[in-house]
Design a protein around this motif. Structure first.
Motif, PDB file in Angstrom:
ATOM      1  N   VAL A   1      -1.979  -5.110  -0.549  1.00 32.38           N
ATOM      2  CA  VAL A   1      -0.594  -5.575  -0.744  1.00 32.38           C
ATOM      3  C   VAL A   1       0.396  -4.510  -0.297  1.00 32.38           C
ATOM      4  CG1 VAL A   1       1.110  -6.226  -2.490  1.00 32.38           C
ATOM      5  CG2 VAL A   1      -1.180  -7.197  -2.569  1.00 32.38           C
ATOM      6  N   ILE A   2       0.159  -3.265  -0.669  1.00 32.57           N
ATOM      7  CA  ILE A   2       1.069  -2.185  -0.283  1.00 32.57           C
ATOM      8  C   ILE A   2       1.110  -2.027   1.232  1.00 32.57           C
ATOM      9  CG2 ILE A   2       1.377   0.326  -0.334  1.00 32.57           C
ATOM     10  CD1 ILE A   2       0.410   0.255  -3.242  1.00 32.57           C
ATOM     11  N   GLY A   3      -0.044  -2.047   1.875  1.00 29.94           N
ATOM     12  CA  GLY A   3      -0.097  -1.879   3.328  1.00 29.94           C
ATOM     13  C   GLY A   3       0.598  -2.996   4.086  1.00 29.94           C
ATOM     14  N   ILE A   4       0.330  -4.219   3.684  1.00 29.92           N
ATOM     15  CA  ILE A   4       0.939  -5.359   4.386  1.00 29.92           C
ATOM     16  C   ILE A   4       2.439  -5.405   4.148  1.00 29.92           C
ATOM     17  CG2 ILE A   4       1.030  -7.881   4.479  1.00 29.92           C
ATOM     18  CD1 ILE A   4      -2.007  -7.879   3.959  1.00 29.92           C
ATOM     19  N   THR A   5       2.869  -5.232   2.901  1.00 34.65           N
ATOM     20  CA  THR A   5       4.304  -5.330   2.615  1.00 34.65           C
ATOM     21  C   THR A   5       5.102  -4.190   3.237  1.00 34.65           C
ATOM     22  OG1 THR A   5       3.999  -4.223   0.478  1.00 34.65           O
ATOM     23  CG2 THR A   5       4.011  -6.647   0.491  1.00 34.65           C
TER      24      THR A   5
END
Length: 137
Positions: A90-94
């Motif tokens: 989630v952190i990487g994509i967002t």
């Protein structure tokens, strides 16, 4: 009377110090320049910074809610997954999605400091976890 030794003579007579010549500086009085400090912002800059902060918070919150729904539909309760791997996904994509979203919103991501990225990712993770938790109940 007794003879005075050089030590006793120096004790009785005050020492004379050589005084440095006094230089009189004739500095011209300059008018203070109107330099604005780097921390002082004009009202327009303050308003833009405030507006940008609100936009950054709203975008991060909406992304968190969207990813909460996506992860719930993909993984359900996530019992068979490693929880910190999901958070890293989630952190990487967002992070990259926000870099793309802020361009049309006229927010310069090059001015972002690590503190700013930490703030928006923290908001994303908060809303993601709250949404996912509410959907699980």
């Amino acid at each position: 009377m007794s003879k005075q030794s050089p030590k006793s003579k120096s004790r009785k007579e005050p020492a004379t110090a050589k005084e440095a010549p006094v230089k009189v500086a004739t500095a011209s009085v300059e008018a203070p320049e109107n330099k604005s400090l780097p921390n002082q912002k004009t009202p327009e800059e303050k308003q833009k910074a405030h507006r940008d902060g609100i936009i950054k918070t709203i975008v991060a919150a909406v992304l968190g809610v969207i990813f909460g729904f996506i992860m719930f539909s993909q993984y359900g309760a996530g019992e068979d997954r490693i929880w910190y791997a999901i958070l890293m996904i989630v952190i990487g994509i967002t992070y990259y999605v926000q870099k793309l979203i802020y361009i049309p919103l006229k927010i310069d991501t090059k001015e972002f400091k690590p503190k700013d990225w930490f703030f928006v990712e923290f908001i994303v993770i908060d809303f993601f976890l709250v949404t996912w938790t509410l959907l699980l109940n």
